[in-house]
Design a protein around this motif. Structure first.
Motif, mmCIF file in Angstrom:
data_model
loop_
_atom_site.group_PDB
_atom_site.id
_atom_site.type_symbol
_atom_site.label_atom_id
_atom_site.label_comp_id
_atom_site.label_asym_id
_atom_site.label_seq_id
_atom_site.Cartn_x
_atom_site.Cartn_y
_atom_site.Cartn_z
ATOM 1 N N GLY A 1 12.193 -7.426 2.124
ATOM 2 C CA GLY A 1 13.094 -6.281 2.155
ATOM 3 C C GLY A 1 12.350 -4.948 2.072
ATOM 4 N N ALA A 2 13.141 -3.849 1.845
ATOM 5 C CA ALA A 2 12.611 -2.475 1.811
ATOM 6 C C ALA A 2 12.408 -2.031 0.370
ATOM 7 C CB ALA A 2 13.571 -1.539 2.525
ATOM 8 N N TYR A 3 11.228 -1.406 0.124
ATOM 9 C CA TYR A 3 10.873 -0.942 -1.223
ATOM 10 C C TYR A 3 10.653 0.585 -1.190
ATOM 11 C CZ TYR A 3 10.214 -5.859 -2.531
ATOM 12 O OH TYR A 3 10.420 -7.194 -2.784
ATOM 13 N N TYR A 4 11.184 1.242 -2.205
ATOM 14 C CA TYR A 4 11.117 2.706 -2.298
ATOM 15 C C TYR A 4 10.337 3.117 -3.552
ATOM 16 C CZ TYR A 4 14.911 2.662 1.132
ATOM 17 O OH TYR A 4 15.682 2.448 2.257
ATOM 18 N N PHE A 5 9.597 4.240 -3.403
ATOM 19 C CA PHE A 5 8.829 4.774 -4.535
ATOM 20 C C PHE A 5 9.313 6.198 -4.861
ATOM 21 C CE2 PHE A 5 5.197 7.301 -6.090
ATOM 22 C CZ PHE A 5 4.923 6.603 -7.267
ATOM 23 N N LYS A 6 9.353 6.497 -6.142
ATOM 24 C CA LYS A 6 9.683 7.855 -6.562
ATOM 25 C C LYS A 6 8.869 8.213 -7.790
ATOM 26 C CE LYS A 6 13.788 6.723 -9.342
ATOM 27 N NZ LYS A 6 15.227 6.988 -9.523
ATOM 28 N N PHE A 7 8.660 9.540 -7.952
ATOM 29 C CA PHE A 7 7.870 10.006 -9.097
ATOM 30 C C PHE A 7 8.444 11.350 -9.570
ATOM 31 C CE2 PHE A 7 5.991 11.876 -5.374
ATOM 32 C CZ PHE A 7 5.608 13.151 -5.745
ATOM 33 N N ALA A 8 8.052 11.710 -10.765
ATOM 34 C CA ALA A 8 8.499 12.976 -11.345
ATOM 35 C C ALA A 8 7.323 13.632 -12.072
ATOM 36 C CB ALA A 8 9.656 12.761 -12.313
ATOM 37 N N GLY A 9 7.308 14.980 -12.061
ATOM 38 C CA GLY A 9 6.232 15.735 -12.696
ATOM 39 C C GLY A 9 6.776 16.873 -13.543
ATOM 40 N N THR A 10 5.846 17.731 -13.953
ATOM 41 C CA THR A 10 6.228 18.842 -14.825
ATOM 42 C C THR A 10 7.077 19.878 -14.114
ATOM 43 O OG1 THR A 10 4.115 19.877 -14.277
ATOM 44 C CG2 THR A 10 4.241 18.582 -16.320
ATOM 45 N N PHE A 11 6.936 19.983 -12.810
ATOM 46 C CA PHE A 11 7.693 20.990 -12.053
ATOM 47 C C PHE A 11 8.622 20.344 -11.021
ATOM 48 C CE2 PHE A 11 3.629 23.094 -13.139
ATOM 49 C CZ PHE A 11 4.115 24.016 -14.045
ATOM 50 N N LYS B 1 0.839 -1.199 0.000
ATOM 51 C CA LYS B 1 0.000 0.000 0.000
ATOM 52 C C LYS B 1 0.876 1.251 0.000
ATOM 53 C CE LYS B 1 -3.813 -2.350 0.126
ATOM 54 N NZ LYS B 1 -4.737 -2.331 -1.022
ATOM 55 N N CYS B 2 0.526 2.203 -0.876
ATOM 56 C CA CYS B 2 1.363 3.388 -1.028
ATOM 57 C C CYS B 2 0.509 4.569 -1.520
ATOM 58 C CB CYS B 2 2.497 3.091 -2.013
ATOM 59 S SG CYS B 2 3.493 4.524 -2.499
ATOM 60 N N LYS B 3 0.804 5.786 -0.970
ATOM 61 C CA LYS B 3 0.174 7.025 -1.442
ATOM 62 C C LYS B 3 1.253 8.098 -1.576
ATOM 63 C CE LYS B 3 -4.462 6.287 0.430
ATOM 64 N NZ LYS B 3 -5.065 6.139 -0.898
ATOM 65 N N TYR B 4 1.093 8.993 -2.532
ATOM 66 C CA TYR B 4 2.071 10.069 -2.704
ATOM 67 C C TYR B 4 1.325 11.391 -2.960
ATOM 68 C CZ TYR B 4 1.280 9.557 -7.789
ATOM 69 O OH TYR B 4 0.729 9.500 -9.041
ATOM 70 N N GLY B 5 1.998 12.495 -2.739
ATOM 71 C CA GLY B 5 1.418 13.832 -2.937
ATOM 72 C C GLY B 5 2.441 14.806 -3.496
ATOM 73 N N TYR B 6 1.960 15.912 -4.027
ATOM 74 C CA TYR B 6 2.836 16.936 -4.613
ATOM 75 C C TYR B 6 2.076 18.251 -4.621
ATOM 76 C CZ TYR B 6 -0.067 15.144 -8.397
ATOM 77 O OH TYR B 6 -1.128 14.713 -9.143
ATOM 78 N N THR B 7 2.746 19.315 -4.920
ATOM 79 C CA THR B 7 2.138 20.655 -4.883
ATOM 80 C C THR B 7 1.259 20.884 -6.097
ATOM 81 O OG1 THR B 7 4.069 21.602 -6.002
ATOM 82 C CG2 THR B 7 4.054 21.649 -3.582
ATOM 83 N N THR C 1 4.128 -5.869 -10.356
ATOM 84 C CA THR C 1 3.135 -5.177 -11.195
ATOM 85 C C THR C 1 2.691 -3.885 -10.495
ATOM 86 O OG1 THR C 1 2.353 -7.304 -12.043
ATOM 87 C CG2 THR C 1 0.929 -5.385 -12.363
ATOM 88 N N TYR C 2 2.833 -2.742 -11.204
ATOM 89 C CA TYR C 2 2.366 -1.455 -10.662
ATOM 90 C C TYR C 2 0.864 -1.350 -10.880
ATOM 91 C CZ TYR C 2 2.015 3.555 -9.776
ATOM 92 O OH TYR C 2 1.655 4.795 -9.261
ATOM 93 N N ILE C 3 0.126 -1.257 -9.780
ATOM 94 C CA ILE C 3 -1.337 -1.184 -9.882
ATOM 95 C C ILE C 3 -1.853 0.189 -9.410
ATOM 96 C CG2 ILE C 3 -1.659 -3.690 -9.638
ATOM 97 C CD1 ILE C 3 -2.317 -3.205 -6.684
ATOM 98 N N GLY C 4 -0.932 1.172 -9.212
ATOM 99 C CA GLY C 4 -1.342 2.529 -8.826
ATOM 100 C C GLY C 4 -1.695 3.356 -10.053
ATOM 101 N N ASP C 5 -1.677 4.677 -9.871
ATOM 102 C CA ASP C 5 -1.989 5.594 -10.969
ATOM 103 C C ASP C 5 -1.019 6.770 -10.929
ATOM 104 O OD1 ASP C 5 -2.864 7.259 -8.892
ATOM 105 O OD2 ASP C 5 -4.923 6.514 -9.082
ATOM 106 N N TYR C 6 -1.359 7.824 -11.644
ATOM 107 C CA TYR C 6 -0.516 9.024 -11.705
ATOM 108 C C TYR C 6 -1.156 10.184 -10.946
ATOM 109 C CZ TYR C 6 2.276 6.629 -15.213
ATOM 110 O OH TYR C 6 3.100 5.741 -15.872
ATOM 111 N N HIS C 7 -2.008 9.839 -10.010
ATOM 112 C CA HIS C 7 -2.721 10.899 -9.309
ATOM 113 C C HIS C 7 -2.679 10.747 -7.790
ATOM 114 C CE1 HIS C 7 -4.218 11.749 -13.282
ATOM 115 N NE2 HIS C 7 -4.784 10.559 -13.350
ATOM 116 N N GLY C 8 -1.805 9.848 -7.271
ATOM 117 C CA GLY C 8 -1.671 9.743 -5.833
ATOM 118 C C GLY C 8 -1.652 8.323 -5.308
ATOM 119 N N ASN C 9 -2.095 7.351 -6.104
ATOM 120 C CA ASN C 9 -2.057 5.948 -5.658
ATOM 121 C C ASN C 9 -0.829 5.274 -6.259
ATOM 122 O OD1 ASN C 9 -2.479 3.315 -4.926
ATOM 123 N ND2 ASN C 9 -4.506 3.127 -5.867
ATOM 124 N N CYS C 10 0.020 4.732 -5.407
ATOM 125 C CA CYS C 10 1.269 4.107 -5.885
ATOM 126 C C CYS C 10 1.395 2.655 -5.426
ATOM 127 C CB CYS C 10 2.469 4.929 -5.430
ATOM 128 S SG CYS C 10 2.501 5.289 -3.655
#
Length: 433
Positions: free
Chosen positions: A102-112, A38-44, A80-89
């Motif tokens: 083990g330990a798993y890390y998530f990262k994302f990139a956007g327009t800014f 389970k994973c969630k992410y946020g950005y400005t 398999t990535y079952i999240g989206d590009y809007h906050g579910n990772c």
């Protein structure tokens, strides 16, 4: 115009208008199952997410590094990535193996800009474990089986013994309960524990004795073998023979060991034998076995041969007697036939006759008187024949056959002749007195 763009981006689901970041939930999974991290992410506000990725911490010589999942050795679709590009990772891992822990890390990139999380989601991998208490039980003891997973959430469990479903994880031990047990996730039987053996101990039962060979002759060797059903295996065998008389209840110890060997069978060895078996839990015994020599065993083996020889001798004797009887009968028939012919010819004067001359020598009744040398010659001439030869008188014997055809077939009369009559000349010598 820019103001409206900001407003539109703010209305897109999952887009945070707050600070950048990622939050996780640690997971525990059983080997062979599938799990979702389970994973969630946020950005400005104002950012448009264009790229997402997961990596796993791997230990190298210089320490820990984050290795993209695409670079890890694994089967296709293992991650398999079952999240989206809007906050579910969320990330799904199929057919979880111990190496996935083990330990798993998530990262994302956007327009800014982009974000690499310095926190992680930790995956713990566990296996189902079967516990049988006690693992070595005595027949009749209570047995309890427990399936341990190591994860907080426990799914429904099914039990199996040697691949067959077991309905109760608790029971009273019987010898047939011995075997290999394991537990599995109900509905996901491929997710299972390692097998654990249950051993059930019991004292010797079903004790039996075999005799080899089955048919015993005097002087031959014989082995009596004792077997039983016991766990642990029997470690003590004792042989007893019932004392004479056979109706007595007393027994005599005759040997030890699983096999009792009698190297040369004698009449004294005949009797009733019983085997007693013992292990650490108790003792059992066989039923009495009769050991006896086969009556007339040696003679019975040669009986068919003797019978065959006797039959041949009897047939030969009958054949000889039959030939002798036929020969005697033939000779008697010939004599009877000859006599019949002689009598028949003599009694039938009308039949043709056969003349037989028989020489009949009449020996002198007394020797002739010696001549007197002093008598005159004349007197000697009157009393003695001129010749020294005896007088020959011919006589005739006539044979009349009753049947001319019979006379023709009689070899003794017709052999070497062309006609039907046979003539035998005989002389009768009459000496001078």
């Amino acid at each position: 115009m820019g103001r409206w763009i900001i407003i539109i981006l703010g209305l897109i689901p999952g887009v945070w208008s707050g600070r950048w970041g990622v939050t996780y939930e640690n997971q525990c999974a059983l080997r062979g199952t599938s799990v979702d991290l389970k994973c969630k992410y946020g950005y400005t506000s104002g950012n448009l997410v264009t790229r997402v990725s997961w990596s796993k911490a791997q230990q190298v010589s210089n320490g820990w590094v984050q290795v993209p999942l695409s670079q890890l050795p694994s089967l296709p679709n293992h991650f398999t990535y079952i999240g989206d590009y809007h906050g579910n990772c969320d990330l799904r891992i199929n057919n979880v193996q111990p190496s996935d822990q083990g330990a798993y890390y998530f990262k994302f990139a956007g327009t800014f800009g982009g974000w690499t999380s310095d926190t992680y989601a930790f995956l713990t991998v566990r296996e189902l474990t079967t516990v049988v208490e006690p693992s070595i039980a005595r027949e009749g003891d209570a047995v309890k089986m427990t399936c341990m997973s190591g994860c907080p959430e426990t799914k429904k469990i099914s039990w199996f013994k040697d691949g067959r479903l077991v309905w109760r994880p608790q029971f009273q031990a019987r010898r047939e309960d011995a075997g290999s047990y394991y537990c599995a996730i109900q509905g996901e039987e491929t997710v299972r524990s390692a097998s654990v053996a249950l051993t059930v101990h019991y004292q010797p039962t079903n004790v039996s004795v075999s005799v080899n060979p089955e048919h015993i002759v005097a002087g031959s060797g014989v082995n009596l073998t004792c077997v039983s059903d016991a766990n642990p295996a029997a470690d003590n065998y004792t042989w007893y023979k019932r004392a004479e008389p056979t109706d007595s209840h007393s027994q005599v110890h005759v040997g030890s060991g699983q096999v009792l060997s009698l190297h040369s069978m004698e009449s004294s060895h005949s009797g009733l034998y019983v085997c007693y078996v013992r292990n650490s839990l108790g003792e059992g015994n066989s039923t009495e076995v009769v050991l006896a020599m086969a009556a007339g065993q040696n003679g019975s083996q040669s009986l068919p041969i003797l019978a065959g020889v006797g039959l041949l001798l009897l047939v030969a004797l009958v054949a000889v007697l039959l030939l002798f009887w036929r020969k005697q009968k033939s000779e008697a028939d010939k004599k009877t036939h000859l006599v019949s012919r002689l009598h028949g010819r003599a009694s039938n004067p009308e039949e043709p006759t056969e003349t037989v001359y028989s020489n009949i020598h009449m020996p002198p009744s007394s020797p002739p008187p010696a001549s007197d040398p002093y008598s005159p010659p004349a007197s000697r001439g009157k009393n003695t024949p001129k010749s020294s030869e005896a007088e020959i008188i011919y006589t005739t014997v006539t044979i009349k056959p009753r049947d001319r055809r019979a006379a023709q077939h009689e070899n003794s009369w017709s052999k070497g002749r062309e006609d039907d009559s046979s003539v035998i000349y005989s002389s009768v010598v009459k000496s001078s007195r």
